[in-house]
Design an enzyme around this catalytic site. Structure first.
Site, PDB file in Angstrom:
ATOM      1  N   PHE A 109       0.811  -1.233   0.000  1.00  0.00           N
ATOM      2  CA  PHE A 109       0.000   0.000   0.000  1.00  0.00           C
ATOM      3  C   PHE A 109       0.835   1.270   0.000  1.00  0.00           C
ATOM      4  CE2 PHE A 109      -0.022   2.482   3.936  1.00  0.00           C
ATOM      5  CZ  PHE A 109       0.712   1.687   4.795  1.00  0.00           C
ATOM      6  N   LYS A 110       2.109   1.147   0.357  1.00  0.00           N
ATOM      7  CA  LYS A 110       2.969   2.328   0.389  1.00  0.00           C
ATOM      8  C   LYS A 110       3.016   3.044  -0.970  1.00  0.00           C
ATOM      9  CE  LYS A 110       4.849   1.346   4.588  1.00  0.00           C
ATOM     10  NZ  LYS A 110       4.330   0.068   5.011  1.00  0.00           N
ATOM     11  N   ASP A 111       2.758   2.283  -2.050  1.00  0.00           N
ATOM     12  CA  ASP A 111       2.763   2.889  -3.381  1.00  0.00           C
ATOM     13  C   ASP A 111       1.718   3.996  -3.527  1.00  0.00           C
ATOM     14  OD1 ASP A 111       4.792   1.297  -4.521  1.00  0.00           O
ATOM     15  OD2 ASP A 111       3.378  -0.323  -4.909  1.00  0.00           O
ATOM     16  N   LEU A 114       3.664   6.866  -2.278  1.00  0.00           N
ATOM     17  CA  LEU A 114       5.020   7.061  -2.798  1.00  0.00           C
ATOM     18  C   LEU A 114       5.068   7.293  -4.301  1.00  0.00           C
ATOM     19  CD1 LEU A 114       6.887   4.878  -0.278  1.00  0.00           C
ATOM     20  CD2 LEU A 114       7.457   7.235  -0.841  1.00  0.00           C
ATOM     21  N   THR A 144       8.212   0.307   2.596  1.00  0.00           N
ATOM     22  CA  THR A 144       8.461   1.707   2.237  1.00  0.00           C
ATOM     23  C   THR A 144       9.716   1.822   1.386  1.00  0.00           C
ATOM     24  OG1 THR A 144       7.405   2.623   4.183  1.00  0.00           O
ATOM     25  CG2 THR A 144       9.044   3.999   3.141  1.00  0.00           C
TER      26      THR A 144
END
Ligand code: PLP
Length: 485
Positions: A109-111, A114, A144
């Site tokens: 989910f960091k995408d 980011l 991350t």
């Protein structure tokens, strides 16, 4: 819009400068002085696409960028990066609804944030006339790091340095980072856990000064990370209504697999912006420091640290909790500083009953160990043919303990293929030796297609092998910053 530091509310800035700085000079985190209302009507919320919703939310939280910049950042940042048309997917399996946030370039989910952060940063630099190059420093518990590397690789006038716990990430996570290409990229293992890496990086922000280079953060301490995450809470809500699982206006809970408290804090901000959110379930693995805190009001990091099958949640110092505490203390920065000093010095602090009332009004906590999470994976697969990863499984297993009233969406934070060995083990299968063999076996057994970009890691060359101690982080960062000049 005014952003202020949690450790000195007289330290004020705007959204552009808050994105560039990441962490405030005083060690505090930037928060909006006033959380603005979303300004979304029912009709608007239900009609916007994911990208439009993200543009709207970013426009409200980061107004200094201006509408056309935000439009460009979201359009360009997300274009061609996702393997589902709507960026994210809401799936219903049995009694549960999952918001899958892992369809981006690194399968976590960091995408969601980011993909946008490099553009937010370079736009902020140009809008404020900051002449410096930017070195992004990141401590990662596994996901991350890769998402930031992917986002910042070969972005002009930026560099990216990632520190990960050498023994604390999955094989796939490690390979994803070690094989990263890019002339401006450094990846380094730390002899220690995520907290050691994060503390070392925070220290480097204070200690390292290289002329012509400003240090920036891709961790969720940066509001440029936090704000794009607010959007998917609104989207989940709208999608639940469109799928006829929820009446508009009805409250919706979220169960969030939590580590650094960034994802769940974005949900709280969505609530404060006016989204009808009920409870936010803070789901922890065996490192249940937040569960204990929500129960007792005592945050005590003097405890054993466990490596679990959900490594991205193996965290004892949840940075973003500081933001919530600050609001809960009525923005009393002195009181907040007292708590943070206790944590750094004694290793624990006790929140007042009033503060806990404030927190418990919106949050509840539960924890599930590997065994419980594995049981959830197996059960959901066997009953509903729905495959989830080990982090999502923690949030799912916690649902049974928390007994929330009303509808809940579980945030699904990673592809099961990032943790194939653990998922196979959960399904009761024998786990083959190598991580790619495990991936192939999981695909064969379940028929769920693996993300292409994870499978193709096998062909890539390991480019980064550095491993250092936490004490060496400052020097490492200084060298990297000097090379960027
Ligand atoms: C980072 C991460 C989490 C924890 O999110 P926080 O914002 O740190 O609380 C949960 N699951 C996965 C897969 C992650 O990568």
């Amino acid at each position: 819009m005014e952003y202020i530091s949690t450790r000195n509310k007289k330290n004020k800035t705007d959204s552009l400068r808050a994105v560039i700085k990441g962490l405030a000079e005083d060690g505090g985190l930037f928060v909006p002085a006033v959380i603005p209302p979303s300004g979304l009507t029912k009709e608007k919320l239900l009609s916007l696409s994911y990208d439009e919703l993200a543009m709207h939310i970013l426009g409200v939280l980061l107004p200094e960028y201006g509408e056309s910049r935000i439009r460009e950042i979201v359009t360009e940042g997300y274009r061609d990066k996702f393997d589902v048309p709507g960026r994210v997917a809401l799936r219903h399996a049995g009694d549960y609804s999952f918001l899958e946030l892992y369809h981006g370039p690194t399968s976590a989910f960091k995408d969601m944030a980011l993909c946008l952060l490099p553009r937010l940063l370079t736009a902020a630099n140009s809008l404020t006339g900051n002449p410096d190059k930017v070195m992004i420093l990141t401590a990662t518990s596994g996901d991350t790091g890769k998402a930031a590397l992917e986002a910042f690789a070969d972005v002009p006038d930026t560099g990216i340095t990632v520190f990960y716990p050498a023994e604390g990430v999955s094989d796939i996570q490690k390979l994803q980072m070690q094989t990263q290409k890019g002339g401006n990229v450094r990846v380094c293992g730390i002899e220690g856990n995520f907290d050691d890496a994060q503390t070392g990086v925070k220290k480097a922000f204070e200690d390292v000064h290289v002329k012509g280079v400003s240090l920036g953060s891709a961790n969720s301490i940066n509001i440029g990370r936090l704000t794009p995450q607010v959007a998917y809470y609104f989207y989940a809500y709208a999608q639940m209504v469109r799928d006829k699982k929820l009446e508009y206006g009805e409250k919706l809970n979220f169960s969030v697999p939590t580590g650094n408290f960034g994802d769940i804090l974005a949900g709280w901000i969505a609530k404060k912006m006016g989204l009808p959110v009920g409870r936010l379930l803070c789901a922890s693995n065996r490192n249940r420091i937040l569960t204990d805190f929500l129960e007792s009001g005592i945050y005590d990091r003097r405890r054993d640290f466990y490596l679990t099958a959900s490594p991205s949640m193996d965290i004892l110092i949840s940075s973003n909790l500081e933001r919530l505490l600050f609001y809960g203390l009525g923005m009393d920065d002195e009181a907040l500083l007292g708590l943070m000093k206790d944590l750094a010095g004694k290793g624990w602090y006790k929140a007042s009953p009033e503060l806990m009332d404030f927190i418990r009004a919106d949050f509840c906590g539960a924890s599930a160990d590997d065994e419980e999470a594995f049981a959830s994976i197996k059960e959901l697969w066997e009953k509903e043919n729905y495959l989830m990863d080990t982090h999502t499984a923690v949030a799912c297993a916690c649902m049974e303990k928390a007994k929330l009233k009303g509808k809940t969406v579980i945030l699904s934070t990673a592809s099961p293929y990032k943790f194939s060995a653990s998922v196979l083990e959960a399904l009761g299968e024998e786990v083959p030796e190598g991580c790619f063999e495990a991936m192939d076996k999981l695909e064969k057994i379940t028929g769920v297609p693996k993300p292409e970009r994870l499978g193709s890691l096998k062909e890539k060359t390991v480019l980064h092998r550095d491993v250092i101690t936490p004490a060496e982080i400052n020097d490492y960062v200084e060298r990297a910053a000097n090379d960027l000049r």
